[in-house]
Design an enzyme around this catalytic site. Structure first.
Site, PDB file in Angstrom:
ATOM      1  N   ASP A 209      -2.157  -2.818   1.064  1.00  0.00           N
ATOM      2  CA  ASP A 209      -0.706  -2.907   1.096  1.00  0.00           C
ATOM      3  C   ASP A 209      -0.176  -2.051  -0.063  1.00  0.00           C
ATOM      4  OD1 ASP A 209       1.447  -5.678   2.027  1.00  0.00           O
ATOM      5  OD2 ASP A 209       1.887  -3.577   1.645  1.00  0.00           O
TER       6      ASP A 209
HETATM    7  C1  GLC Z   1       5.175  -3.561   2.304  1.00  0.00           C
HETATM    8  C2  GLC Z   1       4.701  -4.734   3.145  1.00  0.00           C
HETATM    9  C3  GLC Z   1       3.858  -4.334   4.329  1.00  0.00           C
HETATM   10  C4  GLC Z   1       4.317  -2.988   4.848  1.00  0.00           C
HETATM   11  C5  GLC Z   1       3.980  -1.973   3.766  1.00  0.00           C
HETATM   12  C6  GLC Z   1       4.421  -0.564   4.160  1.00  0.00           C
HETATM   13  O1  GLC Z   1       5.101  -3.913   0.951  1.00  0.00           O
HETATM   14  O2  GLC Z   1       4.027  -5.766   2.471  1.00  0.00           O
HETATM   15  O3  GLC Z   1       3.985  -5.364   5.322  1.00  0.00           O
HETATM   16  O4  GLC Z   1       3.652  -2.663   6.054  1.00  0.00           O
HETATM   17  O5  GLC Z   1       4.547  -2.311   2.507  1.00  0.00           O
HETATM   18  O6  GLC Z   1       5.798  -0.505   4.251  1.00  0.00           O
END
Ligand code: GLC
Length: 721
Positions: free
Chosen positions: A264
């Protein structure tokens, strides 16, 4: 490319180029766009060098940008390795359908498939190769703002809807430019953060993890999801992205997952904050050792992976395996031959918000709405003359949810538009009355709202929780309607009882006072682009509400965590639930049960459950029986009903829940029509994890019921022999 060609390409790459393939950057570093980044800002990064070596980007706007990004990278990459373009398409790209928690209330896997298929068409035209979807984190605590993003508190419902989305999004051939790869998230148990606070630590027993939190990820991987995203949280002391037990022992070895693991947003770098990495280099080592393939943003891998290999701290074979997984997905998508994949400006103009997509979104909004209360108010009469539309959401356009694409509000059909589309001749008086933010204290507008309500034939109170109060980083300690909304509701309802509340929110709220005050409540969640049309059709009976709660609604935030599949305890509270019982598991100041339970929802018609019959009285290992539930529409309106099948294992080697959903089916019945819903119950559906962590079923009684949580009926017993 052939496998050999991929291998030859890998062998030709320098260490820096290999590390680059494992780096994902924000598209906004290279091309101006208005999109909000989805995480905290970090140190500035060398854009030019990264553009040459990076393997993927996230968060771009449209086909034009997708092509420009690909061109920009390929123009500077001597190895001509195309980028992966990834985006959060959670419930629609340009045509927004209801938030996932609302879609769960539809209990309709086929409707989920239709919506996901629509989103696939729009996403592929936009140039998306990978969507960071589905999110299937079990969530049992509405203080957590991301509960809106998952389908349910219930593992089975989450599993079936998540898998349906994966199949519809990926299709059967990813080289087809209209198909998009799925990244299931957030692995694992992100929804169980302590105190309902986002990113917080998670402590779970192995059994709870396996029984309630892991099944939905597994179902999505079994459906073919090509990527998975470890979660921000620590799980039993180790952050997921560095958690070898989770990422290697379970995911790679036991589940045999061969796809890509992508962190993430800067979750690798955040291992330093967690306190298990001394610095970014240490963080890069820990994540790579746990086989996290791609480092999303902030580039711990870019800055340190090559050095870690040179120092022999990380083996080049581990890096090569990660790079090969990335190259294989690019190859499967056909990007080496067609780097634009489905990006097509002409197609965008054709599919975005097209009539077919709007119809799907509207139907989804209608079928995910839940009628919580109706004392003879709804549906309104079509010959109504004077309508009062009151409340802070009366003219709101932000009815799409935190993870709708930026700008979605520009396309929302508002409530006035929806009402006028349906009843062009009725007089519509709109009064905001008050605000809906924490800081709103102004109540001067309520008097005007009361005056207009008093003179109306029907009153619609449009209230709720502002769109940016749920979603990522949006936990709340209280779950009341923000601002002076309850005062508005009390005074308007006192002025005219012919009032119905439309509720717009991204999480279960505490509706105890609301329920005591108003005669009708329609939970709309964030219904998306077609909000106004769906709401009007529901209010006036063009559509009959059929949603069932995908998560229970609490009487108080103090009841959390409040799973519907709770344990009985050694001192279960005897019914009725409305008073404390000494020396039982109860509260002195509150009933135990939710205000509205999982699986609950009313209709404009009535359904009578006549019988539940099992084909056999006994069930052998690997055997199956049929369970037939007969339901009749005993009202005078056609309607849809979700027939739910629950089990209880009253005596087992470990404590078992008082109720567990094991199947559901949605049916349509005309007035007077009767249906026999036949479920096949296989012995493996009744299994659980025993003391040794093995998935077993044990000899003995199993009780099968229908109805909905905490309101089980027609219970019949069978015996596992
Ligand atoms: C965010 C979220 C995740 C998302 C990623 C890309 O922090 O936790 O669900 O897909 O970043 O945007």
């Amino acid at each position: 490319m052939t496998e050999q060609a991929l291998k030859a390409l890998l062998d030709s790459m320098t260490l820096e180029e290999k590390a680059g393939q494992l780096v994902q950057c924000n598209a906004g570093m290279f091309i101006a766009n208005e999109l909000a980044i989805t995480g905290p800002d970090g140190e500035p990064l060398p854009a030019e060098e990264l553009c040459r070596v990076m393997g993927s980007v996230l968060t771009f706007e449209d086909a034009e940008q997708a092509k420009a990004l690909q061109d920009m990278h390929l123009a500077s990459d001597p190895k001509q390795i195309p980028l992966l373009l990834m985006l959060d398409v959670i419930h629609g790209l340009r045509t927004t359908y209801p938030i996932p928690l609302a879609m769960g209330c539809s209990f309709d896997d086929d409707l989920m498939t239709e919506c996901a298929d629509m989103a696939r068409r729009e996403s592929s035209a936009c140039g998306v190769h990978v969507t960071f979807n589905p999110m299937v984190d079990t969530a049992r605590d509405a203080r957590w703002g991301r509960i809106l993003e998952t389908n349910s508190e219930e593992p089975l419902l989450n599993s079936r809807m998540g898998a349906a989305l994966v199949r519809a999004t990926q299709g059967d051939d990813l080289s087809n430019p209209e198909n998009v790869a799925c990244c299931v998230k957030h692995f694992a148990a992100y929804g169980a953060g302590e105190a309902g606070r986002d990113y917080n630590g998670v402590e779970l027993s192995e059994r709870s993890l396996m029984q309630d939190y892991l099944p939905a990820y597994k179902a999505c991987l079994d459906a073919g999801a090509r990527l998975i995203m470890p979660s921000f949280n620590s799980l039993n002391g180790v952050p997921s992205v560095a958690n070898k037990k989770l990422m290697i022992d379970l995911l790679r070895k036991e589940w045999g997952f061969e796809g890509i693991v992508i962190s993430d947003y800067n979750a690798v770098g955040e291992l330093v904050n967690h306190g298990i990495a001394a610095d970014m280099k240490d963080a890069a080592r820990l994540a790579m050792e746990a086989e996290c393939d791609i480092d999303m943003v902030q580039c711990a891998y870019y800055q340190h992976l090559a050095d870690l290999v040179r120092e022999r701290t990380v083996s080049e074979a581990t890096v090569d395996a990660a790079v090969m997984r990335v190259l294989k997905l690019k190859n499967e998508l056909g990007l080496f031959e067609h780097p634009y994949h489905g990006a097509d400006e002409e197609k965008e103009r054709e599919v975005y918000l097209c009539a077919e997509h709007r119809e799907i979104a509207r139907r989804a909004a209608e079928e995910s709405a839940v009628l919580l209360k109706n004392e003879g108010i709804l549906p309104f009469r079509k010959d109504v003359k004077r309508i009062a539309l009151i409340g802070p959401f009366a003219e709101e356009t932000r009815l799409n949810g935190f993870w709708s694409r930026p700008g979605a509000e520009r396309y929302t059909v508002t409530l006035p538009e929806g009402i006028r589309n349906l009843l062009p001749d009725a007089e519509l008086n709109i009064v905001r009355g008050c605000g809906a933010n924490f800081e709103d204290t102004e109540t001067a507008g309520i008097a005007e709202a009361v005056r207009v309500a008093a003179g109306a034939d029907v009153v619609i109170l449009a209230v709720g929780e502002p769109e940016d109060y749920s979603g990522e980083g949006r936990s709340r300690a209280e779950l009341s309607l923000p601002g002076p909304q309850m005062q508005l509701i009390r005074e308007v309802t006192a002025a005219n009882r012919n009032t119905a509340v439309l509720l717009f929110n991204g999480r279960p709220l505490v509706l105890t006072e609301l329920t005591e005050t108003v005669p009708a409540i329609l939970e709309m969640w964030y219904p998306g682009t077609e909000a106004g049309n769906a709401a009007a059709r529901l209010l006036w009976g063009e559509a009959n509400p059929c949603g069932k709660l995908s998560a229970g609604l609490p009487r108080s935030v103090g009841q959390y965590p409040m799973p519907y599949n709770r344990m009985n305890t050694g001192r279960p509270k005897p019914l009725p639930d409305d008073r404390a019982v000494p020396f039982s598991s109860c509260y002195l100041d509150m009933p135990n049960l939710p205000l509205y339970s999982f699986g609950y929802g009313l209709s404009y018609t009535s359904f009578t459950y006549e019988s539940l019959i099992t084909s056999e009285r006994t069930l052998k290992e690997n055997g199956e029986i049929q369970v037939t539930i007969t339901v009749q529409n005993t009202g005078n309106t056609a309607g849809k009903e979700t027939v739910q099948l629950y089990m209880r294992d009253p005596v087992a080697s470990v404590v078992r829940p008082v109720q567990q959903l094991i199947d559901y089916r949605k049916i349509s019945l005309r007035p007077g029509e009767r249906a026999e819903v036949v479920f096949t119950v296989r012995e493996e559906q009744l299994r659980f994890y025993n003391m040794e962590g093995r998935e077993v079923s044990e000899r003995g009684e199993i009780r099968l019921s229908t109805g909905y949580a905490d309101h089980l009926i027609l219970t019949e017993s069978i015996e596992i022999i």
